[in-house]
Design an enzyme around this catalytic site. Structure first.
Site, PDB file in Angstrom:
ATOM      1  N   GLY A  25       3.033   3.785   1.637  1.00 18.37           N
ATOM      2  CA  GLY A  25       3.490   3.714   2.809  1.00 18.37           C
ATOM      3  C   GLY A  25       4.052   5.242   2.499  1.00 18.37           C
ATOM      4  N   ASP A  56       4.120  -4.786  -7.701  1.00 23.24           N
ATOM      5  CA  ASP A  56       2.936  -3.029  -7.568  1.00 23.24           C
ATOM      6  C   ASP A  56       4.064  -2.222  -8.134  1.00 23.24           C
ATOM      7  OD1 ASP A  56       5.808  -4.052  -5.766  1.00 23.24           O
ATOM      8  OD2 ASP A  56       5.598  -2.847  -5.447  1.00 23.24           O
ATOM      9  N   ARG A  61      -2.488  -0.842 -10.346  1.00 19.77           N
ATOM     10  CA  ARG A  61      -0.793  -1.568 -10.787  1.00 19.77           C
ATOM     11  C   ARG A  61      -1.715  -2.850 -10.581  1.00 19.77           C
ATOM     12  NH1 ARG A  61       2.959   1.130  -6.901  1.00 19.77           N
ATOM     13  NH2 ARG A  61       1.628   3.432  -6.358  1.00 19.77           N
ATOM     14  N   GLY A  85       1.371  -1.080  -0.068  1.00 20.62           N
ATOM     15  CA  GLY A  85      -0.346   0.130  -0.022  1.00 20.62           C
ATOM     16  C   GLY A  85       0.702   1.251   0.497  1.00 20.62           C
ATOM     17  N   GLY A 133       7.482   7.336   6.591  1.00 21.38           N
ATOM     18  CA  GLY A 133       6.454   7.952   5.784  1.00 21.38           C
ATOM     19  C   GLY A 133       7.060   9.566   5.191  1.00 21.38           C
TER      20      GLY A 133
END
Length: 491
Positions: free
Chosen positions: A96, A256, A187, A94, A130
């Site tokens: 991040g 991904d 994706r 995901g 992050g």
């Protein structure tokens, strides 16, 4: 001028179609503000094409949006959920350290994702902070814009902003946020996530959304999900062929990092090959060469097979028939890729028509280039300008024989030699983002705060087929080194 008016005058015109998908595929999340944002570089032509006001983007309010400190009107920031096979191992992933602000609708009505990369923690950050460091964000800016200039489908870089904060990697580094522009961030991994953790309805909604966004020409009477698979395969076959034709090595071809739009996405440990060798690997984490230059086409086919697996429930009610449809579609990739690559290689050698022996002529050159460690880009450039003496191949008997065969091949086509050389000029770039040049630019920027080296590099990379005298210095090879060049993912 009020704050709200300033942001409006920037030209942001957001829609949020991704946010209307099932809630399982994203999490609403605002960026984490940074201490003292400063605009480092802004892509003026891209901004203008998006319908944005360059002057307003450079204002305090404009920079605040690029840093994630302000949310423009109409934006709905979110982190996308996805999964992926990373070096062959399946895992939940995901965004991040990235957030999708929304989709900018341009004056002609085109739709582009606007994403902030390095904008703070999300529910998918795992143990990450992050954030992003300045060096990797500038690298993505340089390489993605170079790819665009080379005519290769790619995500684009709108801006890089420093945060005024330090991020800790192996050492403390200046923090930065990249604004990335993409046809979408859908994706293979997005479908893998929904296939594993979503419902059948979620999967169909995602597939319908992807068709509507990227392949609206689907015929109402055909198998729309088979069409989706076939079109993604076609785009990837064309994309990977273009990578190979310029010697680009992505470095982290996880599922991904394969965009369904057919754009190149995620410029982490990427680099361009100097000496031709299919085994070339630059990524520090690719210990076994899974994503080596020569492996990129079969890895693309492998990734597409994973995409096909997610679509099986939509392809046909019967499992056996669904598998057969998927296998037939995937089997087309190799031929599609090969056709694209062969056409591109003919162009690089000034060949307009087709002969059966063309492939052996091409392979003969590549084999010699590997044997003599010939530079990939400069060899084709030397041939373009009839200067074989500028290559390390010159003087070898086998090269003289090959050159004679090549000249005879050109003489057998109707087009004059001048046309062949013009075809080669537009097929062979004068320069690529040489790894040592990119490193010089990043070092000057990050360590000395000197962005002039990067600006000059970006300028010459913006017209790679110009073959101007100013580009000559940027095509020189790096000094010999006892250790191979290594790149890092930047996370």
């Amino acid at each position: 001028m009020t704050e709200k008016k300033a942001i409006t005058e920037t030209g942001w015109n957001f829609d949020n179609s991704y946010a209307r998908l099932p809630k399982s595929v994203f999490t609403r999340q605002d960026p984490t503000p940074v201490r003292s944002p400063k605009l480092i570089i802004l892509n003026d032509p891209l901004a203008t094409s998006l319908g944005l006001n360059v002057e307003a983007l450079q204002s305090n309010d404009g920079v605040a949006v690029l840093a994630g400190n302000q949310i423009p009107e109409g934006a709905l920031p979110l982190a996308q959920a996805y999964a992926g096979h990373q070096f062959g191992h399946f895992t939940l992933l995901g965004d991040g350290r990235a957030l999708l602000l929304g989709e900018q609708i341009t004056p002609p009505g085109e739709r582009f994702d606007i994403q902030l990369k390095g904008s703070g923690r999300t529910p998918y950050s795992r143990r990450g902070d992050g954030r992003a460091a300045l060096g990797p964000m500038l690298r993505e800016y340089i390489i993605s814009e170079a790819m665009h200039a080379l005519g290769i489908a790619t995500t684009r870089s709108l801006a890089v902003v420093t945060s005024g904060e330090t991020v800790i990697r192996e050492t403390g580094q200046p923090g930065a946020i990249l604004t990335r522009v993409a046809a979408s961030h859908l994706r293979v991994g997005t479908f893998q996530y929904v296939s594993n953790w979503g419902t059948a309805q979620d999967l169909q909604a995602l597939a319908d959304y992807t068709l509507q966004r990227h392949f609206p020409e689907v015929d109402a009477d055909e198998n729309r999900y088979l069409f989706l698979l076939q079109e993604v395969i076609k785009r990837q076959a064309g994309l990977i062929a273009k990578w190979q034709l310029v010697g680009f090595i992505h470095g982290v071809m996880n599922t991904d990092n394969m965009a369904l739009s057919g754009e190149t996405i995620d410029y982490g440990p990427c680099a361009f090959m100097d000496a031709y060798d299919p085994a070339t690997v630059f990524s520090s984490i690719d210990m076994h060469g899974r994503y080596a230059y020569g492996n990129q086409p079969p890895i693309a086919a492998w990734n597409l097979a994973r995409f096909a697996e997610t679509l099986l429930p939509l392809l046909h009610e019967g499992e056996e028939q669904a598998v057969e449809l998927a296998e037939d579609a995937i089997s087309d990739f190799t031929e599609l890729y090969h056709r694209n690559w062969l056409a591109g290689m003919r162009g690089k050698l000034g060949i307009f028509n087709e002969e059966q022996e063309d492939e052996s002529l091409i392979e003969g050159l590549l084999n010699m280039m590997q044997k003599y460690s010939a530079d990939y880009t400069n060899t084709f450039r030397a041939l373009t300008f009839d200067k074989p003496e500028d290559t390390v191949l010159f003087g070898a008997t086998e090269f003289a024989q090959w050159h004679e065969l090549w000249q005879a091949r050109l003489a057998r086509q109707q087009e004059p030699k001048a046309s062949s050389h013009q075809l080669m000029r537009v097929s062979n770039p004068a320069l690529i983002p040489r790894n040592h040049r990119v490193e010089d630019a990043l070092e000057a920027a990050v360590k000395q705060g000197d962005y002039s080296v990067m600006e000059r590099l970006l300028d010459v990379l913006s017209s790679p087929y110009e073959h101007s005298p100013e580009q000559a210095d940027y095509s020189t090879l790096p000094a010999l080194s006892t250790s191979p060049y290594r790149t890092f993912c930047g996370t």
